[in-house]
Design an enzyme around this catalytic site. Structure first.
Site, PDB file in Angstrom:
ATOM      1  N   ILE A 156       0.842  -1.206   0.000  1.00 33.92           N
ATOM      2  CA  ILE A 156       0.000   0.000   0.000  1.00 33.92           C
ATOM      3  C   ILE A 156       0.877   1.257   0.000  1.00 33.92           C
ATOM      4  O   ILE A 156       0.610   2.213  -0.741  1.00 33.92           O
ATOM      5  CB  ILE A 156      -0.992  -0.029   1.191  1.00 33.92           C
ATOM      6  CG1 ILE A 156      -1.947  -1.219   1.032  1.00 33.92           C
ATOM      7  CG2 ILE A 156      -1.777   1.282   1.261  1.00 33.92           C
ATOM      8  CD1 ILE A 156      -2.874  -1.468   2.209  1.00 33.92           C
ATOM      9  N   ALA A 235      -3.920   3.312   7.892  1.00 35.28           N
ATOM     10  CA  ALA A 235      -3.491   1.945   8.238  1.00 35.28           C
ATOM     11  C   ALA A 235      -4.264   1.414   9.454  1.00 35.28           C
ATOM     12  O   ALA A 235      -5.239   0.671   9.298  1.00 35.28           O
ATOM     13  CB  ALA A 235      -1.989   1.922   8.469  1.00 35.28           C
ATOM     14  N   ARG A 236      -3.830   1.810  10.646  1.00 29.49           N
ATOM     15  CA  ARG A 236      -4.516   1.429  11.886  1.00 29.49           C
ATOM     16  C   ARG A 236      -4.319   2.550  12.912  1.00 29.49           C
ATOM     17  O   ARG A 236      -3.254   3.189  12.951  1.00 29.49           O
ATOM     18  CB  ARG A 236      -3.935   0.136  12.476  1.00 29.49           C
ATOM     19  CG  ARG A 236      -4.377  -1.128  11.773  1.00 29.49           C
ATOM     20  CD  ARG A 236      -5.864  -1.450  11.991  1.00 29.49           C
ATOM     21  NE  ARG A 236      -6.260  -2.686  11.350  1.00 29.49           N
ATOM     22  CZ  ARG A 236      -6.711  -2.792  10.093  1.00 29.49           C
ATOM     23  NH1 ARG A 236      -6.847  -1.722   9.335  1.00 29.49           N
ATOM     24  NH2 ARG A 236      -7.060  -3.963   9.603  1.00 29.49           N
ATOM     25  N   ASP A 260      -8.490   7.806   8.602  1.00 31.28           N
ATOM     26  CA  ASP A 260      -9.546   6.867   8.209  1.00 31.28           C
ATOM     27  C   ASP A 260      -9.683   5.764   9.258  1.00 31.28           C
ATOM     28  O   ASP A 260     -10.583   4.943   9.184  1.00 31.28           O
ATOM     29  CB  ASP A 260      -9.203   6.247   6.834  1.00 31.28           C
ATOM     30  CG  ASP A 260     -10.324   5.361   6.290  1.00 31.28           C
ATOM     31  OD1 ASP A 260     -11.503   5.758   6.394  1.00 31.28           O
ATOM     32  OD2 ASP A 260     -10.033   4.268   5.771  1.00 31.28           O
ATOM     33  N   GLU A 265     -12.001   2.026  17.482  1.00 33.11           N
ATOM     34  CA  GLU A 265     -13.092   2.205  16.509  1.00 33.11           C
ATOM     35  C   GLU A 265     -14.346   1.479  16.968  1.00 33.11           C
ATOM     36  O   GLU A 265     -14.234   0.403  17.553  1.00 33.11           O
ATOM     37  CB  GLU A 265     -12.677   1.601  15.143  1.00 33.11           C
ATOM     38  CG  GLU A 265     -11.671   2.418  14.423  1.00 33.11           C
ATOM     39  CD  GLU A 265     -11.285   1.794  13.075  1.00 33.11           C
ATOM     40  OE1 GLU A 265     -12.036   0.949  12.550  1.00 33.11           O
ATOM     41  OE2 GLU A 265     -10.233   2.168  12.562  1.00 33.11           O
ATOM     42  N   HIS A 283     -13.328   4.673   8.380  1.00 33.74           N
ATOM     43  CA  HIS A 283     -12.635   3.437   7.978  1.00 33.74           C
ATOM     44  C   HIS A 283     -13.236   2.844   6.703  1.00 33.74           C
ATOM     45  O   HIS A 283     -13.816   1.753   6.719  1.00 33.74           O
ATOM     46  CB  HIS A 283     -12.637   2.397   9.106  1.00 33.74           C
ATOM     47  CG  HIS A 283     -11.542   1.381   8.941  1.00 33.74           C
ATOM     48  ND1 HIS A 283     -10.983   0.697   9.990  1.00 33.74           N
ATOM     49  CD2 HIS A 283     -10.898   0.940   7.828  1.00 33.74           C
ATOM     50  CE1 HIS A 283     -10.058  -0.129   9.525  1.00 33.74           C
ATOM     51  NE2 HIS A 283      -9.982   0.004   8.215  1.00 33.74           N
ATOM     52  N   ILE A 284     -13.055   3.578   5.605  1.00 35.01           N
ATOM     53  CA  ILE A 284     -13.601   3.119   4.321  1.00 35.01           C
ATOM     54  C   ILE A 284     -12.501   2.911   3.277  1.00 35.01           C
ATOM     55  O   ILE A 284     -12.772   2.916   2.069  1.00 35.01           O
ATOM     56  CB  ILE A 284     -14.662   4.109   3.767  1.00 35.01           C
ATOM     57  CG1 ILE A 284     -14.114   5.550   3.746  1.00 35.01           C
ATOM     58  CG2 ILE A 284     -15.953   4.028   4.555  1.00 35.01           C
ATOM     59  CD1 ILE A 284     -14.995   6.529   2.985  1.00 35.01           C
ATOM     60  N   GLY A 285     -11.271   2.704   3.758  1.00 37.26           N
ATOM     61  CA  GLY A 285     -10.139   2.555   2.834  1.00 37.26           C
ATOM     62  C   GLY A 285     -10.388   1.556   1.716  1.00 37.26           C
ATOM     63  O   GLY A 285     -10.070   1.819   0.553  1.00 37.26           O
ATOM     64  N   SER A 286     -10.950   0.416   2.055  1.00 36.14           N
ATOM     65  CA  SER A 286     -11.139  -0.621   1.024  1.00 36.14           C
ATOM     66  C   SER A 286     -12.567  -0.633   0.479  1.00 36.14           C
ATOM     67  O   SER A 286     -12.939  -1.536  -0.273  1.00 36.14           O
ATOM     68  CB  SER A 286     -10.800  -1.997   1.618  1.00 36.14           C
ATOM     69  OG  SER A 286     -11.697  -2.303   2.671  1.00 36.14           O
TER      70      SER A 286
END
Ligand code: GLV
Length: 317
Positions: A156, A235-236, A260, A265, A283-286
């Site tokens: 990534i 990432a996290r 993100d 969370e 958290h919509i990265g993917s």
């Protein structure tokens, strides 16, 4: 027919495939299962297809049905699962690398652009019809010619570098080990984070969450950055000490922050919400239809391969 627990609702095409190949326990209401419910539902199952919202810790692993031989996580990250405890119980854990690289790199670019160009503030002005042109209205930072530090130059990180290069950014990075020259495309390697952070007008966090990277952005390391740096994290949440970061935003040490992902969370540290210079996403990265479909397909493939061969390329423990 193998019995598989699917802990969260998936896209229709994936659920259709699952229903054809397994005796599947689907989660049609997309309930966020408690650990106890997950344990209860695992009874008699051969596999679990889990999500990052499932906290499968040591205690949960101990209680999970002995019939479960594989936990296939619907994510590239697997910090939600105690993989060592799983290994001890002879449970394979798999992830879904590669298929989400491009979508996640796109979100990282959105965070970079959104913070640099003050997109949230601008949107508020526009929506409220409360603005007029002036030469210094919402002046932001320009990507072209800026230095982008990348912390974690895996798949990534490299995909972010590729996109940022097209915007004219100069790429610097730190990784546990230096990449082969043919993967660097001119990016400058830094042996330590102090050296990387000190040249990062922008920093993109792309490393995995581990004991070494926990709170790697903290009160001390925030001092290494040039004034007015922008930090983004796709990432996290674990990599950022939130209290130190909130202070850095208040003190204007950091120009803007794009997130993100979060500690704890779906909660977000309330200190962030009050700051004008944050760009936050849930958290919509993917989360594109294509990528989520491909991730679920790979999570299914991982279980299939393991059932058939007792092996799988994407085992992480
Ligand atoms: C998403 O955050 C993932 O790890 O896949």
């Amino acid at each position: 027919m193998k019995k598989v627990l699917i802990t969260r609702k998936l896209l229709k095409s994936n659920e259709k495939r699952i229903s054809k190949i397994w005796n599947a326990k689907l989660n049609l209401n997309d309930e966020n299962y408690s650990q106890n419910k997950l344990v209860e539902l695992s009874k008699g199952c051969d596999a679990i297809l889990s999500s990052i919202a499932d906290k499968i810790d040591m205690e949960t692993i101990a209680k999970i049905s002995d019939s479960v031989k594989i936990i296939s996580n619907f994510a590239v990250g697997f910090g939600n699962i105690d993989i060592k405890a799983a290994r001890k119980k002879n449970i394979a854990v798999t992830n879904t690398p590669d298929v989400l690289t491009d979508a996640t790199a796109e979100i990282a670019m959105l965070l970079i652009l959104g913070t640099a160009r003050r997109a949230i503030e601008g949107m508020e002005y526009a929506k409220n019809q409360n603005w007029k042109w002036s030469a210094d209205f919402l002046t932001g930072k320009q990507l072209d010619g800026s230095r982008l530090g990348i912390l974690g130059m895996g798949r990534i990180g490299r995909a972010v570098a590729k996109r940022a290069r097209a915007f004219g950014m100069k790429i610097h990075y730190h990784n546990r080990s230096r990449l082969n020259k043919d993967l660097e495309f001119g990016a400058e390697y830094h042996k330590n984070i102090k050296s990387l952070f000190s040249v990062s007008d922008f920093l993109s966090i792309n490393c995995p969450a581990t004991l070494e990277t926990k709170n790697i952005i903290n009160k001390k390391t925030l001092e290494f950055f040039p004034k007015d740096a922008i930090i983004i994290n796709s990432a996290r949440g674990d990599m950022i000490d939130d209290e130190a970061m909130v202070q850095a935003l208040i003190n204007k040490k950091i120009y803007a922050l794009g997130l993100d992902v979060y500690n704890g969370e779906p909660n977000i540290n309330p200190g962030y919400i009050k700051q004008p210079n944050i760009f936050v996403l849930p958290h919509i990265g993917s989360s594109t239809e294509r990528t989520r479909t491909a991730m679920a397909d790979l999570a299914i493939d991982n279980i299939e391969e393991y059932f058939k061969t007792g092996k799988c390329n994407n085992i992480v423990n």
